[in-house]
Design a protein around this motif. Structure first.
Motif, PDB file in Angstrom:
ATOM      1  N   THR A  69     -18.056  22.705  41.239  1.00  0.00           N
ATOM      2  CA  THR A  69     -17.290  23.606  42.089  1.00  0.00           C
ATOM      3  C   THR A  69     -15.876  23.058  42.164  1.00  0.00           C
ATOM      4  OG1 THR A  69     -19.252  24.141  43.387  1.00  0.00           O
ATOM      5  CG2 THR A  69     -17.109  24.598  44.405  1.00  0.00           C
ATOM      6  N   TYR A  71     -11.693  23.654  43.575  1.00  0.00           N
ATOM      7  CA  TYR A  71     -10.842  24.282  44.582  1.00  0.00           C
ATOM      8  C   TYR A  71      -9.412  24.255  44.066  1.00  0.00           C
ATOM      9  CZ  TYR A  71     -14.874  23.750  47.562  1.00  0.00           C
ATOM     10  OH  TYR A  71     -16.144  23.827  48.077  1.00  0.00           O
ATOM     11  N   ASP A  75      -8.037  27.567  47.920  1.00  0.00           N
ATOM     12  CA  ASP A  75      -8.701  28.869  47.902  1.00  0.00           C
ATOM     13  C   ASP A  75     -10.202  28.691  48.035  1.00  0.00           C
ATOM     14  OD1 ASP A  75      -6.346  30.270  47.611  1.00  0.00           O
ATOM     15  OD2 ASP A  75      -6.462  30.347  45.428  1.00  0.00           O
ATOM     16  N   GLU A  76     -10.888  29.795  47.941  1.00  0.00           N
ATOM     17  CA  GLU A  76     -12.344  29.781  47.944  1.00  0.00           C
ATOM     18  C   GLU A  76     -12.852  28.927  46.795  1.00  0.00           C
ATOM     19  OE1 GLU A  76     -14.486  31.439  50.139  1.00  0.00           O
ATOM     20  OE2 GLU A  76     -12.628  31.671  51.274  1.00  0.00           O
ATOM     21  N   SER A  78     -14.514  27.841  43.436  1.00  0.00           N
ATOM     22  CA  SER A  78     -14.537  28.528  42.151  1.00  0.00           C
ATOM     23  C   SER A  78     -15.336  27.678  41.171  1.00  0.00           C
ATOM     24  CB  SER A  78     -13.096  28.725  41.661  1.00  0.00           C
ATOM     25  OG  SER A  78     -13.086  29.476  40.472  1.00  0.00           O
ATOM     26  N   LYS A  79     -15.473  28.154  39.972  1.00  0.00           N
ATOM     27  CA  LYS A  79     -16.161  27.437  38.903  1.00  0.00           C
ATOM     28  C   LYS A  79     -15.188  27.235  37.747  1.00  0.00           C
ATOM     29  CE  LYS A  79     -20.336  27.125  40.563  1.00  0.00           C
ATOM     30  NZ  LYS A  79     -20.950  25.845  40.772  1.00  0.00           N
ATOM     31  N   GLU A  81     -13.852  27.987  34.364  1.00  0.00           N
ATOM     32  CA  GLU A  81     -13.928  29.280  33.692  1.00  0.00           C
ATOM     33  C   GLU A  81     -13.424  29.188  32.260  1.00  0.00           C
ATOM     34  OE1 GLU A  81     -11.693  32.091  35.954  1.00  0.00           O
ATOM     35  OE2 GLU A  81     -12.997  31.916  37.700  1.00  0.00           O
TER      36      GLU A  81
END
Length: 110
Positions: A69, A71, A75-76, A78-79, A81
């Motif tokens: 995970t 950040y 922000d929220e 995320s992964k 990507e």
């Protein structure tokens, strides 16, 4: 000992910032510390150095990378990507790295 990767988030890759915007390109970076116990990170890249950055081509299902995970800019969660870009390995910019050095670092850890 651990292995540190510095990546740029794909949503922000290629974004240019105005000199007076108050935003810093470093805000769009995230760092991953790969523990010694990890034998494979679980990503592949579009191409290898020399290059300014190395876009992630795939994130292997079930891999260490997929489970992380991240950040970015508070922000929220995320992964990692596809399209996120590797910019440094253990503090060494990939833009000044030759393919042999890149391979050496990846063989060394992990």
């Amino acid at each position: 000992c651990h292995f540190v990767l510095l990546l740029a988030a794909s949503a922000n890759v290629g974004k240019s910032f105005a000199m007076d915007s108050g935003q810093d390109e470093e805000d769009d970076l995230y760092e991953l510390v790969v523990p010694v116990s990890v034998t494979k990170i679980g990503v592949s890249f579009e191409y290898l150095p020399p290059a300014f950055s190395l876009p992630i081509k795939t994130v292997v299902a079930g891999s260490w990378a997929e489970q992380q995970t991240v950040y970015i800019n508070d922000d929220e969660p995320s992964k990692i990507e596809i399209g996120d870009e590797l910019v440094e390995i253990d503090g060494e910019p990939v833009e000044s790295m030759l393919k042999d050095r890149f391979n050496e670092l990846l063989r060394k850890r992990p």
